[in-house]
Write a protein that holds these residues in place. Structure first.
Motif, PDB file in Angstrom:
ATOM      1  N   GLN A  63      -5.283 -11.969 -10.060  1.00 43.94           N
ATOM      2  CA  GLN A  63      -5.290 -10.855  -9.113  1.00 43.94           C
ATOM      3  C   GLN A  63      -6.058  -9.643  -9.638  1.00 43.94           C
ATOM      4  N   ARG A  64      -6.244  -9.551 -10.926  1.00 46.93           N
ATOM      5  CA  ARG A  64      -6.978  -8.436 -11.529  1.00 46.93           C
ATOM      6  C   ARG A  64      -8.483  -8.517 -11.224  1.00 46.93           C
ATOM      7  N   TYR A  65      -8.968  -9.737 -11.017  1.00 52.11           N
ATOM      8  CA  TYR A  65     -10.410  -9.961 -10.880  1.00 52.11           C
ATOM      9  C   TYR A  65     -10.855 -10.458  -9.502  1.00 52.11           C
ATOM     10  N   ASN A  67     -10.083 -11.190  -5.178  1.00 56.06           N
ATOM     11  CA  ASN A  67      -9.341 -10.964  -3.946  1.00 56.06           C
ATOM     12  C   ASN A  67      -8.846 -12.302  -3.436  1.00 56.06           C
ATOM     13  N   GLU A  91      -5.413  -3.394  -4.224  1.00 53.91           N
ATOM     14  CA  GLU A  91      -6.015  -4.709  -4.013  1.00 53.91           C
ATOM     15  C   GLU A  91      -7.531  -4.624  -4.017  1.00 53.91           C
ATOM     16  N   LYS A  94     -10.602  -4.110  -7.878  1.00 52.72           N
ATOM     17  CA  LYS A  94     -10.613  -5.222  -8.823  1.00 52.72           C
ATOM     18  C   LYS A  94     -11.609  -4.945  -9.940  1.00 52.72           C
TER      19      LYS A  94
END
Length: 122
Positions: A63-65, A67, A91, A94
């Motif tokens: 989820q950090r990198y 969508n 969201e 990123k």
């Protein structure tokens, strides 16, 4: 990192993403924005990357990198509400995952977000 690791990563990316052979890619090429690998395709791409290059992914935060799959228009209806707006902004913010970051992960043999992202800034 071996001298040819970035070349090996570029070969892997070309094979797995199906990008046009003449398209230029380099260490600053982003997986999601430049190569348009997102959602389920990104999960599969990263699994193959970790497997092929034997990188410990136990601390990798997808989820950090990346969508999620597709776009949900109903989220736009929630923007007037501050708590939903903050979540939507988080969201959208990123960290762009690049080939250079993948190369650093191969060098480290594990996903260390702090070292990998700091390397990208240099």
């Amino acid at each position: 990192m071996a001298i040819n690791s970035i070349a090996e990563i570029e070969d892997f990316v070309r094979k797995e993403s199906g990008i046009f052979p003449g398209k230029k890619i380099n260490p600053s090429t982003t997986i999601e924005d430049d190569l348009h690998i997102t959602g389920d395709d990104a999960i599969e791409f990263m699994e193959k990357f970790f497997d092929k290059f034997e990188v410990d992914y136990s601390s990798f935060d997808f989820q950090r990198y990346f969508n999620g799959e597709g776009f949900n228009p109903f989220k736009l209806l929630l923007l007037p509400f501050p708590s939903f707006r903050r979540k939507f902004q988080q969201e959208a913010e990123k960290v762009p995952l690049t080939l250079g970051m993948l190369a650093k992960a191969v060098e480290l043999k594990k996903w260390d977000a702090e070292k990998i992202e700091q390397h990208q800034l240099n």
